[in-house]
Structures are given as structure tokens and as C-alpha cells.
Enzyme design. Sequence first.
Site, PDB file in Angstrom:
ATOM      1  N   THR A 117       6.447  -2.443  -3.883  1.00  0.00           N
ATOM      2  CA  THR A 117       6.301  -3.170  -5.152  1.00  0.00           C
ATOM      3  C   THR A 117       7.614  -3.872  -5.465  1.00  0.00           C
ATOM      4  OG1 THR A 117       4.772  -1.482  -5.967  1.00  0.00           O
ATOM      5  CG2 THR A 117       5.714  -2.981  -7.602  1.00  0.00           C
ATOM      6  N   LYS A 192       0.450  -6.880  -9.083  1.00  0.00           N
ATOM      7  CA  LYS A 192       0.869  -5.470  -9.083  1.00  0.00           C
ATOM      8  C   LYS A 192       1.733  -5.165 -10.316  1.00  0.00           C
ATOM      9  CE  LYS A 192       1.939  -1.327  -7.853  1.00  0.00           C
ATOM     10  NZ  LYS A 192       1.008  -0.276  -8.287  1.00  0.00           N
ATOM     11  N   LYS A 260      11.466   0.532 -12.820  1.00  0.00           N
ATOM     12  CA  LYS A 260      11.722  -0.715 -12.054  1.00  0.00           C
ATOM     13  C   LYS A 260      10.566  -1.701 -12.250  1.00  0.00           C
ATOM     14  CE  LYS A 260      10.165  -0.417  -7.996  1.00  0.00           C
ATOM     15  NZ  LYS A 260       8.913  -0.602  -7.269  1.00  0.00           N
TER      16      LYS A 260
HETATM   17  N1  LIG Z   1       4.500   6.724  -5.459  1.00  0.00           N
HETATM   18  C1  LIG Z   1       3.503   5.990  -5.961  1.00  0.00           C
HETATM   19  O1  LIG Z   1       2.607   6.512  -6.642  1.00  0.00           O
HETATM   20  C2  LIG Z   1       3.426   4.515  -5.712  1.00  0.00           C
HETATM   21  C3  LIG Z   1       4.509   3.771  -5.325  1.00  0.00           C
HETATM   22  N2  LIG Z   1       4.381   2.425  -5.131  1.00  0.00           N
HETATM   23  C4  LIG Z   1       5.517   1.629  -4.687  1.00  0.00           C
HETATM   24  O2  LIG Z   1       5.683   1.885  -3.305  1.00  0.00           O
HETATM   25  C5  LIG Z   1       7.062   1.848  -2.939  1.00  0.00           C
HETATM   26  C6  LIG Z   1       7.462   3.187  -2.322  1.00  0.00           C
HETATM   27  O3  LIG Z   1       7.228   4.188  -3.276  1.00  0.00           O
HETATM   28  P1  LIG Z   1       7.413   5.745  -2.942  1.00  0.00           P
HETATM   29  O4  LIG Z   1       6.984   6.030  -1.569  1.00  0.00           O
HETATM   30  O5  LIG Z   1       6.804   6.467  -4.077  1.00  0.00           O
HETATM   31  O6  LIG Z   1       8.999   5.866  -3.056  1.00  0.00           O
HETATM   32  P2  LIG Z   1       9.998   6.934  -2.455  1.00  0.00           P
HETATM   33  O7  LIG Z   1      11.163   6.930  -3.367  1.00  0.00           O
HETATM   34  O8  LIG Z   1       9.303   8.209  -2.193  1.00  0.00           O
HETATM   35  O9  LIG Z   1      10.410   6.292  -1.049  1.00  0.00           O
HETATM   36  C7  LIG Z   1      11.209   5.146  -1.003  1.00  0.00           C
HETATM   37  C8  LIG Z   1      11.449   4.727   0.431  1.00  0.00           C
HETATM   38  O10 LIG Z   1      12.356   3.616   0.437  1.00  0.00           O
HETATM   39  C9  LIG Z   1      13.463   3.942   1.291  1.00  0.00           C
HETATM   40  N3  LIG Z   1      14.684   3.282   0.825  1.00  0.00           N
HETATM   41  C10 LIG Z   1      15.225   3.316  -0.415  1.00  0.00           C
HETATM   42  N4  LIG Z   1      16.337   2.566  -0.461  1.00  0.00           N
HETATM   43  C11 LIG Z   1      16.519   2.052   0.787  1.00  0.00           C
HETATM   44  C12 LIG Z   1      17.491   1.197   1.374  1.00  0.00           C
HETATM   45  N5  LIG Z   1      18.499   0.689   0.672  1.00  0.00           N
HETATM   46  N6  LIG Z   1      17.353   0.889   2.677  1.00  0.00           N
HETATM   47  C13 LIG Z   1      16.318   1.381   3.390  1.00  0.00           C
HETATM   48  N7  LIG Z   1      15.357   2.199   2.897  1.00  0.00           N
HETATM   49  C14 LIG Z   1      15.453   2.530   1.603  1.00  0.00           C
HETATM   50  C15 LIG Z   1      13.568   5.451   1.221  1.00  0.00           C
HETATM   51  O11 LIG Z   1      14.343   5.928   2.299  1.00  0.00           O
HETATM   52  P3  LIG Z   1      15.069   7.376   2.222  1.00  0.00           P
HETATM   53  O12 LIG Z   1      14.022   8.366   2.586  1.00  0.00           O
HETATM   54  O13 LIG Z   1      16.178   7.275   3.197  1.00  0.00           O
HETATM   55  O14 LIG Z   1      15.550   7.529   0.806  1.00  0.00           O
HETATM   56  C16 LIG Z   1      12.089   5.811   1.303  1.00  0.00           C
HETATM   57  O15 LIG Z   1      11.601   5.685   2.606  1.00  0.00           O
HETATM   58  C17 LIG Z   1       7.810   1.502  -4.232  1.00  0.00           C
HETATM   59  O16 LIG Z   1       8.002   0.117  -4.282  1.00  0.00           O
HETATM   60  C18 LIG Z   1       6.843   1.960  -5.337  1.00  0.00           C
HETATM   61  O17 LIG Z   1       7.049   1.257  -6.542  1.00  0.00           O
HETATM   62  C19 LIG Z   1       3.186   1.785  -5.270  1.00  0.00           C
HETATM   63  C20 LIG Z   1       2.074   2.472  -5.632  1.00  0.00           C
HETATM   64  C21 LIG Z   1       2.114   3.890  -5.916  1.00  0.00           C
HETATM   65  O1  LIG Z   2       2.485   2.035  -8.619  1.00  0.00           O
HETATM   66  C1  LIG Z   2       1.968   3.081  -8.918  1.00  0.00           C
HETATM   67  C2  LIG Z   2       0.555   3.315  -8.913  1.00  0.00           C
HETATM   68  O2  LIG Z   2       0.114   4.440  -9.266  1.00  0.00           O
HETATM   69  O3  LIG Z   2      -0.195   2.395  -8.568  1.00  0.00           O
END
Ligand SMILES: NC(=O)C1=CN([C@@H]2O[C@H](COP(=O)(O)OP(=O)(O)OC[C@H]3O[C@@H](n4cnc5c(N)ncnc54)[C@H](OP(=O)(O)O)[C@@H]3O)[C@@H](O)[C@H]2O)C=CC1
Ligand SMILES: O=CC(=O)O
Length: 313
Positions: A117, A192, A260
Site C-alpha cells: 500500500t 486502496k 501511514k
Molecule cells: N497487515 C494487513 O492487514 C495488511 C497490510 N497491507 C499493506 O501491505 C504491506 C505489508 O504489510 P504487512 O505485511 O502487514 O507489514 P509488515 O510490517 O508485517 O511487513 C513489512 C515488510 O516490509 C519489509 N520492509 C520494511 N522496510 C523495508 C526496507 N526499508 N527495505 C526492505 N524491506 C523492508 C519488512 O522487512 P523486515 O522483515 O526485514 O522488517 C517486511 O518484509 C503494507 O503496505 C500494508 O499497509 C495491506 C492490506 C492488509
Molecule cells: O490494509 C488493511 C486491510 O485490512 O485491508
Amino acid sequence: MDTIKTYNKRKKEEEEEEEETAMEVGFLGLGIMGKAMATNLLRKGFKLTVWNRTLSKCDELVEIGATVGATPAAVVKKCKYTIAMLSDPSAALSVVFDTDGVLEQVVSGKGYIDMSTVDVDTSSKISEAITSRGGHFLEAPVSGSKKPAEDGQLVILAAGEKALYEEAIPFFDVLGKKSFFLGQVGNGAKMKLVVNMIMGSMMNAFSEGLVLADRSGLDSKTLLDVLDLGAIANPMFKLKGPTMIQNNYSPAFPLKHQQKDMRLALAQGDAIAVSMPVAAAANEAFKKARSMGLGDLDFSAVYETVKHLQHSS
Ligand SMILES: NC(=O)C1=CN([C@@H]2O[C@H](COP(=O)(O)OP(=O)(O)OC[C@H]3O[C@@H](n4cnc5c(N)ncnc54)[C@H](OP(=O)(O)O)[C@@H]3O)[C@@H](O)[C@H]2O)C=CC1
Ligand SMILES: O=CC(=O)O
């Protein structure tokens, strides 16, 4: 004669290698969402090469058949299609543009699908960079949280190159229950952010309602039952309500990501002069929650902030 034989052998090897590359899918980012999504792709028979900034998070995927790529560039080199699921704009940009990043190995025919996102600017920058090297780009953020990701029930909001969208449908069929193609790059990001702006505002209204009911001497569980039978019943209240009243905020959607999304949605409105006082107030509550150290908890932990405001008044 020998030369012809050698030529034919080399050609066959090249064809086999090409076929192999075509079947490999790359996956960058194994956080809450990425891990669940990559697991589903593996379980449905896709050959996956994964990368995560914290490499140890690849271990569980390797146990069920994934291969690890040492860098984002190495993953893209190996795979025709690469999917990314990263935390925020700065992560999405870093993985593409930094040393050993995606861009180093984008050549004609490679497809890059960013499901993180992010905002329109971020997505557009990535799209321009990928396509200027002959690659293909699709943004495809998702609606749905940890459980829908585990169950392959996400809603996919794709935009960008239609041809890549068509090619990505076998992945989307595994990851989601429905995918939308929304046109040009940016429309997926915008949709989104609108959805999550509504969700974040609703979570704040819900939290205030829970506090008001409690302070009015009403039973919280009864409130949940009443809500669930009426016109504003929804899966979010049903799922989060029972855990919130137990102060359980085990993260499905981390609060820092919801904040965010509020911030990016407000910027989207700002750019086109759309006034959103409710969303702005909700954003303040999420910021307050972050300042209270709640950023890594589930976004429903904003309830703690709403409770805290009553204590301090
Ligand atoms: N969780 C949810 O319910 C939902 C989330 N989203 C969106 O999906 C995306 C992922 O969410 P989610 O999985 O929950 O987040 P997490 O915080 O669990 O995971 C984030 C990921 O991004 C990586 N990351 C963060 N910073 C960096 C960087 N500088 N360089 C490389 N990799 C990086 C992390 O790596 P590391 O493991 O090394 O920290 C990890 O793999 C986000 O944009 C979120 O808004 C969308 C729908 C639902
Ligand atoms: O981005 C979060 C979700 O639940 O969708």
C-alpha cells in the site's frame, strides 16, 4: 556434424532454461501479509524465489519449498515475474532503486507487481523506472488482512499494464477472492487509500462508541450484539470487537501501517482540495497511539488512545 550437434544441444538447454525462468515467481517482503501470500502461492504449486530484508524470515518458506534470492536483483534476474509486499513508500522505493535492487535486473519482458500500500507518486516513480527499461509494471494493493491473506481471500486493486494484469491472474486467483483492474497506474493506490481512510475513521468511531457505552454503564458485549444485528453491522466490528474489549491487540494490521495510510489518504485529498475532517481527527488518534508506543500492535489498539483521552481529561 559435431558443430550442429553442439548447436542443437545448446539451443535445447537455452530453451529449457527459458521455460524454467518463466515458471519461477519472485516474492519480495515476507512480513505478515507477504508470508501468508507467498505460502499460498507455494502451496498451489508455483515455484517461488523469496527475499526479505531480514533474511531469517525466509526460513519458514524454504521449509515448504521456496528458494532464497540473496538480493532483490538476484530474484528478478531469476524470475520472469516478481511480486513485492513491502511496508510503505520508502521500503517500496528502496527495494527497487537501491544497490542490488530490482531495477538492476529489469530487462525487456520482466514483470514487476507491487502489492504494497503506497501513494500514487511512489507507484508512478516505480512504474516509470521499470517500463523505461522494457519491463512491465502493475500496482496491485490489497484489501483484507492477515486472515484473508492466509485464506486466499484478498480483494486485489490492480492498475497499470493490462497485459501484465492478464498474465498475473493465475497468481491473483490464488491470493484473492476478487481482482479489479482499475486502469492507469495510480488508480489502485488511490482506491486502496480511500478504502483504508474509511476503515481507519470507522475504527475510531467504533472505539469512541465502546468507551461511551462503558462509561454510560452499558455492557460492551451487548453493544457488540446490538451492532451486529443492525444496519451498521460489518465484519470489522464483528472480528475486532471481542478482542478489543479484552485489550488484545495481537497485530493483524499493524497500527503504524494504518497511520501511514491515513496520512497518505489525507495527502491525496489535500492535493485535490477534498476536506476530510473526520479522517484528519482519526489520523491524530493513530499518531497519538504511535507516540504511546502502540505502532506495532494491531490498528484496533487506537482504542487504548481513546480510553487514555478520557483518563487525561
Ligand atoms: N497487515 C494487513 O492487514 C495488511 C497490510 N497491507 C499493506 O501491505 C504491506 C505489508 O504489510 P504487512 O505485511 O502487514 O507489514 P509488515 O510490517 O508485517 O511487513 C513489512 C515488510 O516490509 C519489509 N520492509 C520494511 N522496510 C523495508 C526496507 N526499508 N527495505 C526492505 N524491506 C523492508 C519488512 O522487512 P523486515 O522483515 O526485514 O522488517 C517486511 O518484509 C503494507 O503496505 C500494508 O499497509 C495491506 C492490506 C492488509
Ligand atoms: O490494509 C488493511 C486491510 O485490512 O485491508
